[in-house]
Motif scaffolding. Structure first.
Motif, PDB file in Angstrom:
ATOM      1  N   ALA A   1      -6.621 -26.671 -15.513  1.00 26.73           N
ATOM      2  CA  ALA A   1      -6.422 -27.356 -16.792  1.00 26.73           C
ATOM      3  C   ALA A   1      -6.556 -28.870 -16.685  1.00 26.73           C
ATOM      4  O   ALA A   1      -6.650 -29.556 -17.708  1.00 26.73           O
TER       5      ALA A   1
ATOM      6  N   TYR B   1       0.395 -27.379 -20.414  1.00 27.12           N
ATOM      7  CA  TYR B   1      -0.960 -26.848 -20.507  1.00 27.12           C
ATOM      8  C   TYR B   1      -1.192 -26.169 -21.854  1.00 27.12           C
ATOM      9  O   TYR B   1      -0.263 -25.717 -22.519  1.00 27.12           O
TER      10      TYR B   1
ATOM     11  N   GLY C   1      -4.976 -22.891 -20.420  1.00 27.30           N
ATOM     12  CA  GLY C   1      -4.563 -23.490 -19.160  1.00 27.30           C
ATOM     13  C   GLY C   1      -3.419 -22.721 -18.523  1.00 27.30           C
ATOM     14  O   GLY C   1      -3.394 -22.524 -17.300  1.00 27.30           O
TER      15      GLY C   1
END
Length: 477
Positions: A274, A366, A370
């Motif tokens: 991410a 995230y 992610g």
């Protein structure tokens, strides 16, 4: 050739009339399953074998020397990290320390990455109690890395990456068509989940192939999607680009021209998925929040103390600043075998001049994609515990069986010894149904551009050449 094992639905069984539409759709799905499998079988075998190599080398030897042990003295404490770093640098003439990997436990070595004047990077394992050099090795030059380079791009660089991306996309097409072929038609679900041990020969092999395939399909889909997220087109250009952590979340922090991917080394990724395309923060301002107390030298000792105070435990890594605006980076993530809990992943950047924390990114920060990658990649790599290693081993062995059994079923399916060896599932008659099935397969595959382009090519070849040239039609139809 007509395959007498083709299914009929329950309604057809009751009336005694064959389910023509179902049978034609089944034949079309079978043909796509055959074509996709024909292409990806060698790559699935390569990926499963190299994947197992990496898992077991990492589990027993460690990827970066984290499993090397040292005796723990009763009355001696560990040396200052800065002193350990000096001794590591001295082991490589003219070397400069660029990263420290903290010991995973009190009886493990500290590992330093040292860069020589010629650019070669060497890992130096130091006994933290005596300062002795336990072992040295060139970074990313072992059997683990050899397997990883094959697993990543077949040792072909960008062309290999594209080939594997196509193979993964076609693998998903194969999974979807395989599930359709397995789907119970007038049978009990239980009978479709257990091999037909009462059968023998090709019938038993087909039953075993089908049952193992359905049990392993979810895990193989997880492996294919998480693996594709690292690829150059679908992963980097489409998925990762839209799910990268936005550097704008770091309030009024000056940014570097380099992304986090600049911290990677070759095929090996050293930073979370991410963050790879997120710009690095830059040192040289009063931005950020207080990390290291003002007036304290900002060095590896104070940065390691900050890491412990911030809650980093087990193994974590500290990357030294690169260039005048570089930052200290403290990182712990499961995909690098730092910990077994992906929810503890964390990356902290520290200004090299002021010691202020410029960025602090954890799992909770995230995006959904992610977070999914932060969990699925360690699962993919077998890093979340012994149970994960055992499960992945079973999946890899199952994939190898599916590849081999698929080839054997194709080989033994030819109608006679005199028939062509290269026998493909027949093209269904009354082609509108067949074309509808192909449209469905193409719609799914077009989510993956390279796989979609490949299928369009195969479709054109099938319609324009294979089905038109008599000698080829006899082989493929």
């Amino acid at each position: 050739m007509t395959d007498n094992s083709l299914p009929f639905d329950a309604a057809s069984a009751a009336t005694g009339k064959p389910a023509v539409y179902d049978r034609r759709f089944y034949l079309a799905a079978w043909r796509w399953h055959f074509y996709a499998g024909l292409f990806i079988i060698p790559f699935l075998l390569i990926l499963s074998v190299t994947g197992m190599m990496m898992m077991y080398i990492g589990y027993f030897d460690g990827r970066d020397g984290e499993n090397i042990t040292v005796p723990v003295p009763a009355s001696v404490s560990a040396m200052a990290v800065s002193r350990q770093a000096e001794l590591a640098a001295e082991a490589i003439p003219g070397g400069t320390v660029v990263e420290w990997l903290s010991p995973k436990a009190v009886d493990r070595v500290a590992v330093f990455r040292v860069k020589a004047p010629d650019g070669v990077q060497t890992m130096v394992a130091i006994d933290p109690y005596t300062g002795g050099v336990v072992e040295t090795w060139v970074r990313r030059n072992g059997w683990y890395d050899f397997a990883d380079n094959i697993h990543s791009d077949l040792l072909l660089g960008t062309p290999g990456d594209r080939i594997l991306e196509i193979a993964a996309g076609l693998g998903i097409v194969m999974l979807i068509s395989g599930v359709y072929l397995w789907w119970p038609r007038g049978q009990r679900l239980r009978d479709c989940l257990v091999p037909a041990f009462g059968q023998s020969g090709r019938a038993f092999l087909k039953s075993l192939h089908t049952v193992i395939g359905i049990w392993v399909s979810f895990f193989l889909l997880l492996f294919l999607l998480s693996g594709m997220s690292w690829t150059g087109v679908w992963g980097t250009k489409l998925v990762q680009a839209w799910n990268t952590f936005p550097a704008e979340k770091w309030d009024n922090v000056p940014l570097s021209d380099e992304t986090h991917a600049s911290m990677n080394h070759g095929a090996m990724s050293d930073v979370p998925w991410a963050l790879e395309q997120t710009l690095m923060p830059a040192s040289g301002s009063q931005a950020g929040v207080v990390g290291i107390a003002p007036g304290t030298p900002v060095d590896i000792d104070s940065v390691s103390s900050l890491a412990k105070a911030a809650g980093f435990n087990a193994r974590y890594r500290v990357a030294y600043p690169k260039g005048e605006t570089g930052v200290w980076t403290i990182n712990q993530d499961t995909m690098s075998a730092d910990a077994e809990d992906p929810f503890s992943d964390r990356t902290v950047h520290v200004d090299r001049y002021t010691g202020r924390v410029l960025a602090n990114v954890g799992f909770a920060d995230y995006s959904l994609a992610g977070k999914t990658m932060a969990v699925s990649i360690p699962l993919h790599m077998g890093l979340t515990g012994l149970w994960n290693l055992a499960l992945n081993t079973l999946v890899c062995l199952s994939v190898q069986f599916l590849c081999i059994s698929g080839v054997l079923m194709w080989w033994t399916r030819r109608p006679s010894k005199a028939a062509p060896r290269f026998f493909a599932p027949q093209v269904p008659e009354n082609r509108p149904h067949w074309r509808g099935a192909m449209v469905l397969m193409l719609a799914v595959s077009m989510a993956f551009p390279l796989a979609g382009l490949t299928l369009v090519t195969v479709l054109a070849l099938d319609l324009l050449i294979l089905s038109k040239v008599p000698v080829l039609r006899r082989v493929f139809a």
